[in-house]
Structure formats: structure tokens, C-alpha cells
Motif scaffolding. Structure first.
Motif, PDB file in Angstrom:
ATOM      1  N   ALA A 129       0.832  -1.341   0.183  1.00 11.65           N
ATOM      2  CA  ALA A 129       0.129  -0.433  -0.129  1.00 11.65           C
ATOM      3  C   ALA A 129       1.126   1.381   0.127  1.00 11.65           C
ATOM      4  O   ALA A 129       1.881   1.413   0.611  1.00 11.65           O
ATOM      5  CB  ALA A 129      -0.634  -0.165   1.402  1.00 11.65           C
ATOM      6  N   GLY A 130       0.442   2.604  -1.136  1.00  5.16           N
ATOM      7  CA  GLY A 130       1.650   3.378  -0.876  1.00  5.16           C
ATOM      8  C   GLY A 130       2.846   3.413  -1.482  1.00  5.16           C
ATOM      9  O   GLY A 130       3.202   4.295  -2.141  1.00  5.16           O
ATOM     10  N   SER A 131       3.412   2.091  -2.054  1.00  2.00           N
ATOM     11  CA  SER A 131       4.324   2.299  -2.701  1.00  2.00           C
ATOM     12  C   SER A 131       4.250   1.641  -4.508  1.00  2.00           C
ATOM     13  O   SER A 131       5.126   2.025  -5.245  1.00  2.00           O
ATOM     14  CB  SER A 131       5.224   1.063  -2.045  1.00  2.00           C
ATOM     15  N   MET A 132       2.545   1.510  -4.745  1.00  3.72           N
ATOM     16  CA  MET A 132       3.096   0.613  -6.207  1.00  3.72           C
ATOM     17  C   MET A 132       1.882   2.050  -7.087  1.00  3.72           C
ATOM     18  O   MET A 132       1.139   2.240  -6.688  1.00  3.72           O
ATOM     19  CB  MET A 132       2.034  -0.512  -6.295  1.00  3.72           C
ATOM     20  N   GLU A 133       2.088   2.006  -8.057  1.00  3.92           N
ATOM     21  CA  GLU A 133       1.239   3.081  -8.835  1.00  3.92           C
ATOM     22  C   GLU A 133       0.273   2.631  -9.314  1.00  3.92           C
ATOM     23  O   GLU A 133      -1.259   3.380  -9.695  1.00  3.92           O
ATOM     24  CB  GLU A 133       2.330   3.296 -10.085  1.00  3.92           C
ATOM     25  N   CYS A 191      -4.849  16.329   4.810  1.00  2.00           N
ATOM     26  CA  CYS A 191      -5.172  16.275   3.159  1.00  2.00           C
ATOM     27  C   CYS A 191      -4.521  17.237   2.642  1.00  2.00           C
ATOM     28  O   CYS A 191      -5.763  18.619   3.257  1.00  2.00           O
ATOM     29  CB  CYS A 191      -6.843  16.209   3.204  1.00  2.00           C
ATOM     30  N   ASP A 192      -3.564  17.772   1.840  1.00  2.00           N
ATOM     31  CA  ASP A 192      -3.667  18.753   1.672  1.00  2.00           C
ATOM     32  C   ASP A 192      -4.275  18.607  -0.272  1.00  2.00           C
ATOM     33  O   ASP A 192      -4.398  17.931  -0.447  1.00  2.00           O
ATOM     34  CB  ASP A 192      -2.558  19.269   1.157  1.00  2.00           C
ATOM     35  N   GLU A 193      -3.834  19.634  -1.159  1.00  2.55           N
ATOM     36  CA  GLU A 193      -4.235  19.452  -2.341  1.00  2.55           C
ATOM     37  C   GLU A 193      -3.794  18.701  -3.330  1.00  2.55           C
ATOM     38  O   GLU A 193      -4.296  17.635  -4.525  1.00  2.55           O
ATOM     39  CB  GLU A 193      -3.579  20.571  -3.390  1.00  2.55           C
ATOM     40  N   GLU A 194      -2.579  18.074  -3.011  1.00  2.00           N
ATOM     41  CA  GLU A 194      -1.171  16.948  -3.332  1.00  2.00           C
ATOM     42  C   GLU A 194      -2.159  15.233  -2.930  1.00  2.00           C
ATOM     43  O   GLU A 194      -2.203  14.614  -3.855  1.00  2.00           O
ATOM     44  CB  GLU A 194      -0.266  16.964  -3.013  1.00  2.00           C
ATOM     45  N   LEU A 195      -2.465  15.284  -2.029  1.00  2.00           N
ATOM     46  CA  LEU A 195      -3.514  13.969  -1.214  1.00  2.00           C
ATOM     47  C   LEU A 195      -4.841  13.886  -1.843  1.00  2.00           C
ATOM     48  O   LEU A 195      -5.607  13.065  -1.952  1.00  2.00           O
ATOM     49  CB  LEU A 195      -3.101  14.308   0.339  1.00  2.00           C
ATOM     50  N   GLN A 196      -4.987  15.176  -2.203  1.00  2.00           N
ATOM     51  CA  GLN A 196      -7.017  15.441  -2.322  1.00  2.00           C
ATOM     52  C   GLN A 196      -6.557  14.399  -3.776  1.00  2.00           C
ATOM     53  O   GLN A 196      -7.546  13.343  -4.338  1.00  2.00           O
ATOM     54  CB  GLN A 196      -7.451  16.531  -2.506  1.00  2.00           C
ATOM     55  N   LEU A 199      -6.415  10.517  -3.731  1.00  3.09           N
ATOM     56  CA  LEU A 199      -7.698  10.196  -3.238  1.00  3.09           C
ATOM     57  C   LEU A 199      -8.169   9.713  -4.408  1.00  3.09           C
ATOM     58  O   LEU A 199      -9.595   9.440  -4.403  1.00  3.09           O
ATOM     59  CB  LEU A 199      -7.659  10.639  -2.626  1.00  3.09           C
ATOM     60  N   GLU A 200      -8.779  11.011  -5.515  1.00  4.65           N
ATOM     61  CA  GLU A 200      -9.559  11.028  -6.807  1.00  4.65           C
ATOM     62  C   GLU A 200      -9.381   9.919  -7.314  1.00  4.65           C
ATOM     63  O   GLU A 200      -9.997   9.783  -8.153  1.00  4.65           O
ATOM     64  CB  GLU A 200      -9.911  12.745  -6.579  1.00  4.65           C
ATOM     65  N   GLU A 201      -7.541  10.277  -7.844  1.00  2.00           N
ATOM     66  CA  GLU A 201      -7.329   8.955  -9.148  1.00  2.00           C
ATOM     67  C   GLU A 201      -7.603   7.871  -8.437  1.00  2.00           C
ATOM     68  O   GLU A 201      -8.567   6.974  -9.506  1.00  2.00           O
ATOM     69  CB  GLU A 201      -6.236   9.541  -8.951  1.00  2.00           C
ATOM     70  N   GLU A 202      -7.238   7.202  -7.580  1.00  2.00           N
ATOM     71  CA  GLU A 202      -7.567   6.281  -6.531  1.00  2.00           C
ATOM     72  C   GLU A 202      -9.442   5.742  -6.670  1.00  2.00           C
ATOM     73  O   GLU A 202      -9.721   5.247  -6.985  1.00  2.00           O
ATOM     74  CB  GLU A 202      -7.271   6.044  -4.830  1.00  2.00           C
ATOM     75  N   ASN A 203      -9.508   6.774  -6.340  1.00  2.00           N
ATOM     76  CA  ASN A 203     -11.292   6.829  -6.112  1.00  2.00           C
ATOM     77  C   ASN A 203     -11.720   6.179  -7.563  1.00  2.00           C
ATOM     78  O   ASN A 203     -12.761   4.910  -7.536  1.00  2.00           O
ATOM     79  CB  ASN A 203     -11.880   7.813  -6.038  1.00  2.00           C
ATOM     80  N   ASP A 204     -11.437   6.953  -8.638  1.00  2.00           N
ATOM     81  CA  ASP A 204     -11.771   6.703 -10.226  1.00  2.00           C
ATOM     82  C   ASP A 204     -11.503   5.045 -10.622  1.00  2.00           C
ATOM     83  O   ASP A 204     -11.885   4.692 -10.725  1.00  2.00           O
ATOM     84  CB  ASP A 204     -11.078   7.760 -10.820  1.00  2.00           C
TER      85      ASP A 204
END
Length: 467
Positions: A129-133, A191-196, A199-204
Motif C-alpha cells: 500500500a502506497g508504494s505501487m502505482e 489532506c492537502d491539494e496533492e493528497l486530495q 485520493l480522487e485518482e484512487e477513487n476513479d
């Protein structure tokens, strides 16, 4: 594959002592797996002599942790291999029992390996988690569902159906947990802009996987033991999925739930469900949603209810057609964004007209005038076949009082003739009878209608009638 991980020498060992990855071989392995897919797809039955060795070679690729492309491509090879086996025995004329026994042996092996791979992918995703694209779950789910469909009905046993359903729930729980964690992270102080954005990309990405998961559930119902699968669903999954049928839920959750319940209805005994009336109310409501991703499965579901729960659905007819005709009336009904949605609404009307002949006259202007469907090719074929049934049921209601819709009927039948290899012998006979009766009983209107359609379509019709 064993050569990918090497101990390395003193000069290239990682400082932490971990083994090196021979990146030079990664591209070769990826290319090899892609070529296997191409060979299997192109050679079909001619690929059979290599099937046994290829299955053994692809199995470790399903869990090849160093490259998600290898895992994903290996997964979508398996449905092609199933078709290779079927094509080989069909061309060879192998006795049915012998061909089935051979296919079953391969199918059981590949199904087991694919289910293990899906489970392993979740373990791998958690571990890294967190290390794979990217992970290969979407392709794994797609490959598994397509393989079940390719094998066909009766190949998946009751025991395998239960194992597949348990896997479905396991994957569902995993992505539900991930969604909760993302929602919490979005509300967190850090949660800054980069993290947001991340997370949105992960949602998609997870939305697409949930879509493939619903398709897997559909495959289980279509080709496994549907009665056992529905019983398992009612006991272990219905309530948690029903909760997603809520306007406060993310669109992907609502879409997923609608698709799942559509499949439950389509499995054949939807009218017996104790919550059927409540479900139809939900479908009617969501068919008016502003979001096309929600309208589409809602529209499809209304058509499925008409087909598979005709008696119970009858009390909803008047209300159900309102959002369906509204979708078709929209000025942007054929826009790129809405065309698949509208196609499903048109197809739903065709199913309603087939089951409720009293609606043919009022709904034909919406159904026939919109044809042909161009975005959803599966529903397009169903619409062409349904038009044949509807025309037989009420010719005047379909073509209109002045035969104004007869040219569109001929154009649609021309498409059906072009794809007549998909027709059963009975359907082909019925189509020819209908066309011959039309030309005999309504000679002048038929000649006028044929003159209004393109020459190639007219040629299709006339040659088919004379064949």
C-alpha cells in the motif's frame, strides 16, 4: 521468471541486502505474455497443441509481483484459451462428451488459479500500500468473468459457484474498506491539494474495478448455479448492497448496486423476491437521475423487470415508461455522453412492448423512430430481434397508420440479415415469413418503403426474401 530476481554481485547489491531485480528481463516477459495473447486470439483452435504448456507457463505470471502488466495480460489470456479449446473440438468434430470433459479439466484448473490470483492481488495490494502505482485487479476480474462466460452454462459447478460468490464478497469488502479509509483521509487535517488529487485518482481507479466486480457477479449468475448464487446473495450480500441504493452514496456505489440487482432480477425469478415492488420504485426514481451512469442501469433494470417479472411489473407500466421516453426525447439523447444511456432506455421499451402488446401503438414512435442503436451493441441486437416479435404481434401499431415507420423497419431488418449468423434457424424462418407476408399483403407500401432506404439495405432485403 526465476531469472528476474538475482542475488547480484558485490557491485550492484542494494545497500539493504535485498535481491536485485533483473529489469532487463521484465520487458521480455511482458512482450512474451502479450504475444501469447495475440497467438491465442488469432490462431483459435490452431493454438490447441500449445494450450497445456501455455497454461502452466501463464500460471506464475498471474502473481508476478514485479509488473502489473504481466499479471493483467496473463489474466485476459485465459478466456482466449477457453475459446481455443472449444474451437479446436468444434472444428475437429470431437464427440460432445469428450470435448466437454477436456474443456472441463482445463477450466477447473484455470478457474482455481484465477481465483487464487485475485486473492493474492489483494494481499499484494495491502502489503505494498502506497508504494505501487497500479495493480492488476481490473484485468484479473475482467479475465475471470470473461472466462466463466466463455466456458458457458453448466461448466461452473454449485461448489465453484459458492467459491466464486465468496470471492465476490471478499473483493467487495476490500474495496469498501479502501473507500472508507479514503473518505477519512479526505476529512483529515493533513489532506492537502496533492493528497486530495491522489485520493480522487484512487477513487476513479477503484470505480472501474467495482464495475468489473459487478460484471463478475453477472457471469456467476449466468453460467454458475443461479439458484444457489441468489440464495447466497440474499443471505450474505443483499443488505449491504441495498444500502448503496441511496442518493447520498457515491455514484459508483449506486451504479454498482443497480447493476447487481438488475442481474438478480435477470437470473429468472426476480418477481418472487420479497422486495420486488420496492426495487422497482427505486429503479423508476433513479431512471430520472441527472447522472447518466445511474440512469443507464436503472433503465436496463426496468426492461429486465418487464421480461422476467411480467405479472408483478404490470402495475408499474404507466409510471415506468415516463422516464424511459423522457430519456429518448432529450435533444442530446445521441450525444457521446448519453447515447449508451438512451440505447438502454430504447431497449427497455422494446422489452416492455414485447411483454405488453397493449403498449405497442403508443410506444412504437419512441422505439422504432430511434433505431438503430449504435452505442450498446448487445442491446442493439436484442432490439432488432424484439422488433421482429413486436411486428408479428401488432403490425399496424408498429408501422403506423400511414406506414410511416415501415422504412425504418426494413432498415433494421437489413441489419439483422447482415448478422444472420447470430440468428437461430427459427428466427431466420420467422423473419423471412414476415417479409414475404408484408410484400404480399402490403405490396404498394412496401415498394415505397424499400425505395426510401439505401440501396445496399434494399438489396439485403430482396436477396434474403429470394434465397
Amino acid at each position: 521468471l526465476d531469472e528476474v530476481v538475482t542475488a547480484g554481485d558485490d557491485s550492484d547489491d542494494d545497500e539493504d541486502g535485498s535481491p536485485n531485480v533483473n529489469t532487463g528481463l521484465l520487458d521480455d516477459i511482458s512482450t512474451a505474455v502479450n504475444m501469447i495473447y495475440v497467438y491465442a486470439a488469432e490462431l483459435q483452435g490452431g493454438f490447441y497443441p500449445w494450450v497445456s504448456k501455455v497454461v502452466q507457463s501463464l500460471t506464475p505470471c498471474l502473481t508476478f509481483i514485479y509488473l502489473e502488466d504481466v499479471r493483467g495480460t496473463a489474466a485476459i489470456c485465459f478466456p482466449e484459451i477457453i475459446e481455443c479449446i472449444q474451437d479446436y473440438h468444434r472444428e475437429r468434430g470431437t464427440p460432445e462428451d469428450e470435448a466437454r470433459q477436456d474443456l472441463k479439466a482445463y477450466y477447473d484448473e484455470m478457474l482455481h488459479k484465477m481465483m487464487l490470483a485475485v486473492t493474492q492481488e489483494i494481499i499484494f495490494t495491502n502489503t505494498h500500500a502506497g508504494s505501487m502505482e497500479e495493480d492488476a485487479m481490473q484485468s484479473l476480474l475482467e479475465g475471470l468473468g470473461s472466462m466463466i462466460l466463455a466456458a458457458g452454462k453448466g461448466m461452473t459447478s454449485t461448489e465453484q459457484t459458492e467459491k466464486l460468490f465468496n470471492l465476490f464478497v471478499f473483493v467487495l469488502e476490500f474495496y469498501e474498506k479502501k473507500q472508507i479509509e479514503r473518505d477519512q483521509a479526505l476529512k483529515g487535517e493533513e489532506c492537502d491539494e496533492e493528497l486530495q488529487e491522489q485520493l480522487e485518482e484512487e477513487n476513479d481507479s477503484d470505480d472501474m474495478k467495482m464495475s468489473e466486480l459487478s460484471s463478475l457477479f453477472s457471469s456467476i449468475l449466468k453460467c454458475g448455479d443461479p439458484v444457489h448464487a441468489v440464495n447466497l446473495f440474499e443471505t450474505h450480500a443483499r443488505d449491504r448492497i441495498w444500502q448503496k441504493l441511496n442518493t447520498t452514496q457515491p455514484v459508483c456505489n449506486t451504479k454498482f448496486a443497480l447493476c447487481v440487482f438488475d442481474d438478480v432480477i435477470e437470473s429468472g425469478n426476480g418477481g418472487a423476491l420479497p422486495y420486488f415492488h420496492q426495487l422497482v420504485e427505486v429503479l423508476i426514481a433513479f431512471a430520472s437521475s441527472d447522472n447518466g451512469e445511474i440512469r443507464q442501469p436503472a433503465a436496463f433494470g426496468l426492461g429486465v423487470c418487464a421480461l422476467h417479472a411480467t405479472e408483478k411489473f404490470s402495475i408499474f407500466l404507466e409510471r415506468a415508461v415516463v422516464p424511459l421516453t423522457s430519456m429518448i426525447r432529450k435533444s442530446d439523447a445521441r450525444s457521446d455522453e448519453n447515447e449508451s444511456v438512451t440505447d438502454n432506455a430504447v431497449s427497455a421499451l422494446g422489452k416492455i412492448m414485447k411483454k405488453y402488446p397493449q403498449t405497442i401503438q403508443s410506444l412504437s414512435p419512441f422505439f422504432v423512430d430511434y433505431l438503430p442503436l449504435k452505442a450498446d451493441l448487445v442491446e442493439a441486437e436484442l432490439c432488432r430481434l424484439n422488433l421482429l416479435d413486436i411486428l408479428i404481434s401488432d403490425f399496424n401499431g408498429v408501422v403506423g397508420p400511414s406506414f410511416q415507420r415501415l422504412p425504418k423497419v426494413f432498415s433494421t431488418f437489413s441489419e439483422l440479415i447482415e448478422e444472420k449468423e447470430d440468428l437461430s434457424d427459427e428466427q431466420e424462418t420467422r423473419l423471412k415469413q414476415v417479409l414475404l407476408q408484408l410484400s404480399s399483403n402490403f405490396a404498394a407500401p412496401c415498394q415505397q418503403a424499400l425505395a426510401q432506404i439505401p440501396e445496399d439495405e434494399r438489396k439485403n432485403i430482396l436477396e434474403f426474401m429470394q434465397s
